[in-house]
Scaffold this motif. Structure first.
Motif, PDB file in Angstrom:
ATOM      1  N   VAL A   4       0.849  -1.187   0.000  1.00  0.00           N
ATOM      2  CA  VAL A   4       0.000   0.000   0.000  1.00  0.00           C
ATOM      3  C   VAL A   4       0.889   1.242   0.000  1.00  0.00           C
ATOM      4  O   VAL A   4       1.812   1.350   0.801  1.00  0.00           O
ATOM      5  CB  VAL A   4      -0.936   0.024   1.237  1.00  0.00           C
ATOM      6  CG1 VAL A   4      -1.812   1.277   1.207  1.00  0.00           C
ATOM      7  CG2 VAL A   4      -1.785  -1.224   1.297  1.00  0.00           C
ATOM      8  N   ILE A   6       1.314   5.020   0.854  1.00  0.00           N
ATOM      9  CA  ILE A   6       0.704   6.016   1.744  1.00  0.00           C
ATOM     10  C   ILE A   6       1.305   7.387   1.427  1.00  0.00           C
ATOM     11  O   ILE A   6       2.514   7.583   1.582  1.00  0.00           O
ATOM     12  CB  ILE A   6       0.993   5.685   3.226  1.00  0.00           C
ATOM     13  CG1 ILE A   6       0.711   4.211   3.541  1.00  0.00           C
ATOM     14  CG2 ILE A   6       0.269   6.652   4.158  1.00  0.00           C
ATOM     15  CD1 ILE A   6      -0.688   3.903   3.934  1.00  0.00           C
ATOM     16  N   GLU A  19      -0.641  11.525  -6.350  1.00  0.00           N
ATOM     17  CA  GLU A  19      -1.569  10.427  -6.633  1.00  0.00           C
ATOM     18  C   GLU A  19      -1.658  10.166  -8.145  1.00  0.00           C
ATOM     19  O   GLU A  19      -1.620   9.028  -8.594  1.00  0.00           O
ATOM     20  CB  GLU A  19      -2.951  10.756  -6.071  1.00  0.00           C
ATOM     21  CG  GLU A  19      -3.912   9.574  -6.113  1.00  0.00           C
ATOM     22  CD  GLU A  19      -5.321   9.968  -5.660  1.00  0.00           C
ATOM     23  OE1 GLU A  19      -5.681  11.162  -5.771  1.00  0.00           O
ATOM     24  OE2 GLU A  19      -6.051   9.076  -5.194  1.00  0.00           O
ATOM     25  N   GLU A  30      -2.160  -0.057  -4.495  1.00  0.00           N
ATOM     26  CA  GLU A  30      -3.217   0.740  -3.883  1.00  0.00           C
ATOM     27  C   GLU A  30      -2.598   2.015  -3.287  1.00  0.00           C
ATOM     28  O   GLU A  30      -1.527   1.962  -2.677  1.00  0.00           O
ATOM     29  CB  GLU A  30      -3.883  -0.081  -2.770  1.00  0.00           C
ATOM     30  CG  GLU A  30      -5.066   0.605  -2.129  1.00  0.00           C
ATOM     31  CD  GLU A  30      -5.570  -0.160  -0.886  1.00  0.00           C
ATOM     32  OE1 GLU A  30      -6.288   0.471  -0.073  1.00  0.00           O
ATOM     33  OE2 GLU A  30      -5.225  -1.360  -0.740  1.00  0.00           O
ATOM     34  N   LYS A  32      -3.177   5.474  -0.798  1.00  0.00           N
ATOM     35  CA  LYS A  32      -3.998   6.174   0.200  1.00  0.00           C
ATOM     36  C   LYS A  32      -3.393   7.562   0.457  1.00  0.00           C
ATOM     37  O   LYS A  32      -2.178   7.695   0.608  1.00  0.00           O
ATOM     38  CB  LYS A  32      -4.011   5.405   1.533  1.00  0.00           C
ATOM     39  CG  LYS A  32      -4.760   4.099   1.462  1.00  0.00           C
ATOM     40  CD  LYS A  32      -6.216   4.331   1.814  1.00  0.00           C
ATOM     41  CE  LYS A  32      -7.007   3.013   1.629  1.00  0.00           C
ATOM     42  NZ  LYS A  32      -8.450   3.294   1.473  1.00  0.00           N
ATOM     43  N   LYS A  33      -4.256   8.599   0.512  1.00  0.00           N
ATOM     44  CA  LYS A  33      -3.771   9.959   0.747  1.00  0.00           C
ATOM     45  C   LYS A  33      -4.151  10.400   2.161  1.00  0.00           C
ATOM     46  O   LYS A  33      -5.266  10.136   2.614  1.00  0.00           O
ATOM     47  CB  LYS A  33      -4.436  10.938  -0.233  1.00  0.00           C
ATOM     48  CG  LYS A  33      -4.042  10.759  -1.678  1.00  0.00           C
ATOM     49  CD  LYS A  33      -4.652  11.865  -2.521  1.00  0.00           C
ATOM     50  CE  LYS A  33      -6.170  11.727  -2.606  1.00  0.00           C
ATOM     51  NZ  LYS A  33      -6.780  12.759  -3.462  1.00  0.00           N
ATOM     52  N   PHE A  43      -4.190   4.670  10.534  1.00  0.00           N
ATOM     53  CA  PHE A  43      -4.541   3.755   9.436  1.00  0.00           C
ATOM     54  C   PHE A  43      -3.520   2.606   9.350  1.00  0.00           C
ATOM     55  O   PHE A  43      -3.877   1.436   9.214  1.00  0.00           O
ATOM     56  CB  PHE A  43      -4.595   4.509   8.105  1.00  0.00           C
ATOM     57  CG  PHE A  43      -4.735   3.617   6.902  1.00  0.00           C
ATOM     58  CD1 PHE A  43      -6.003   3.175   6.484  1.00  0.00           C
ATOM     59  CD2 PHE A  43      -3.617   3.172   6.184  1.00  0.00           C
ATOM     60  CE1 PHE A  43      -6.137   2.332   5.387  1.00  0.00           C
ATOM     61  CE2 PHE A  43      -3.748   2.327   5.098  1.00  0.00           C
ATOM     62  CZ  PHE A  43      -5.006   1.916   4.698  1.00  0.00           C
TER      63      PHE A  43
END
Lengths: 127, 344
Positions: A4, A6, A19, A30, A32-33, A43
């Motif tokens: 992931v 981040i 992104e 994947e 995540k912001k 998280f």
């Protein structure tokens, strides 16, 4: 092992640009912001099963918590070099920040903003 | 060849004049004697001429005794005065020494030998006295004319024994008021212990001196930080401390101003390193997106708006930096050069 990405930065536009880059060059991961480093760390804590590898694109200067405070106080201590790869991102050209970054095991590289293709190529090799 | 001494003989009695002249000629010293017969004459002469020794008869037609002696001392400018007197005046002759006469000789016992010895002895003694007086004057000038406050206080009682003009000006007490006070009276109330410690340190110091910082309080209640240098001296037979005071108020203000300026400089350096580059990096990121055509037509207006915002942010930061720098005088506030007028 699932990976992931981040993204942590207090600037919304920067997050969005990063992104876009990841979506284009590393679409397999994947993303995540997080505008808040504290939300990012919770998280990570929740999802740190040992089966996930976290790749952090971490801004150095943020009003809530700078990257040093984040790494020392908020980041899940169970993370290892295998489950967490940190890339520091800074708008500063301060040499002291660079020297300080070398004292942290989890930090893999130090990028000056804006993030560019070269940085992404470097990431591709490591991941 | 020995030096010739100039002697002023003040004597109205002809017999005594002859006697003194005779003894004088019998001495081995070479003298040049001037004779006057009244105080008035003596005073007129002393106004334009210096003598090495004055020989004075105590009963002159125009002045006698203590009045004569005191009047003569006031015009003789440190020249030693040897009194010539008879047995009847012996009591006063003794007293005359404390009034400032250098010596007295009884006329009935006078001879060449005694006269010579007295002249030579008093000449030498006077040289030493003059030196001492000059050195005292020098000390007194250094003390009283010092632009920095100075005072002397007794070590035992801490009472002020002497203060200079600068101290009077700086602290607001008159000379007489100062002499009623002790060193603890010019300290803020809670500094008493510190003063005692300082005095003990001074007493124990190997070089009889002490340098320290403390707070003083003026008559009007104003408290200020000072640097104090003390040395132990004997003052009129009492063990005392002579103190030189350096008011640090101005120095402290300078230091505070420099520290404030430093803080601003550090802030500017940090701003340059972090804040200025943040919107610039964002701008560069967006430009990259345009360059590599990553943005759809539909999204372009939004990204142009981001660019504009970033540029405005950068502009505001730079303006603020220039203002900050001007505030601490880092840039010249020179006026714009006037528009050149073209000669037609």
């Amino acid at each position: 092992m699932k990976t992931v990405i981040i993204l942590i930065d207090d600037d919304e536009i920067t997050l969005m640009l990063e992104e876009f880059l990841f979506d284009e060059y590393l679409p397999e991961y994947e993303v995540k912001k997080f505008l808040s480093p504290l939300q990012a760390s919770s998280f990570i804590k929740q999802n740190n099963t040992g089966e996930v590898r976290f790749v952090l694109m971490l801004d150095i200067n943020m009003p809530e918590q700078d990257c040093w405070e984040f790494m020392e106080e908020s980041l899940d201590p169970r993370l290892t070099k295998e489950t967490c790869l940190i890339f520091l991102l800074t708008s500063s050209t301060d040499r002291l920040d660079k020297e300080k970054a070398e004292q942290y095991d989890l930090v893999r590289a130090y990028f000056e903003k804006p993030l560019n293709e070269k940085n992404i190529d470097y990431l591709k090799e490591i991941l | 060849m020995t030096d010739e001494y100039s002697i002023l003989l003040i004597e109205d009695n002809v017999g005594d004049q002859v006697l003194v002249a005779e003894y004088m000629s019998e001495t081995k010293i070479s003298v040049n004697t001037t004779l006057v017969e009244s105080f008035q004459e003596a005073r007129t002469l002393l106004e334009r001429q210096r003598f090495d020794i004055i020989l004075l008869d105590l009963s002159l037609p125009d002045k006698q005794g203590q009045d004569l002696l005191e009047s003569l001392i006031s015009v003789s400018d440190l020249t030693p005065i040897i009194i010539l007197t008879g047995y009847t005046d012996e009591d006063f002759a003794t007293k005359s020494l404390s009034l400032g006469a250098s010596d007295y000789l009884l006329k009935d016992e006078l001879n060449a030998h005694i006269l010579e010895k007295s002249i030579l002895y008093n000449l030498e003694r006077n040289k030493i006295l003059v030196n001492l007086k000059e050195s005292e004057q020098r000390y007194s000038d250094l003390f009283h004319l010092s632009p920095q406050p100075m005072w002397v206080y007794e070590l035992k009682t801490l009472r002020f024994l002497d203060v200079n003009e600068a101290a009077i000006l700086h602290y607001g007490y008159s000379y007489d008021e100062f002499l009623q006070l002790s060193a603890s009276d010019i300290r803020p109330r809670n500094e008493e212990l510190k003063l005692r410690l300082a005095v003990e340190k001074l007493k124990l110091s190997t070089n009889n001196s002490y340098l320290g910082k403390t707070k003083h309080i003026a008559k009007d209640g104003k408290v200020f930080e000072v640097e104090v240098r003390s040395n132990i001296i004997l003052f009129k037979g009492r063990k005392a401390a002579i103190v030189l005071v350096n008011d640090l108020t101005e120095i402290n203000q300078h230091i505070a101003a420099i520290e404030k300026q430093n803080e601003k400089l550090t802030k500017i350096a940090w701003t340059q390193s972090h804040v200025v580059r943040a919107p610039l990096a964002r701008l560069m990121g967006i430009v990259d997106f345009f360059t590599f055509d990553r943005i759809s037509e539909k999204e372009k207006p939004r990204f142009l708006q981001y660019m504009k915002e970033s540029a405005n942010e950068l502009d505001a930061i730079i303006r603020k930096m220039v203002d900050d720098a001007q505030e601490i005088g880092l840039t010249n506030k020179e006026e714009q050069p006037p528009n050149e007028q073209n000669e037609q």
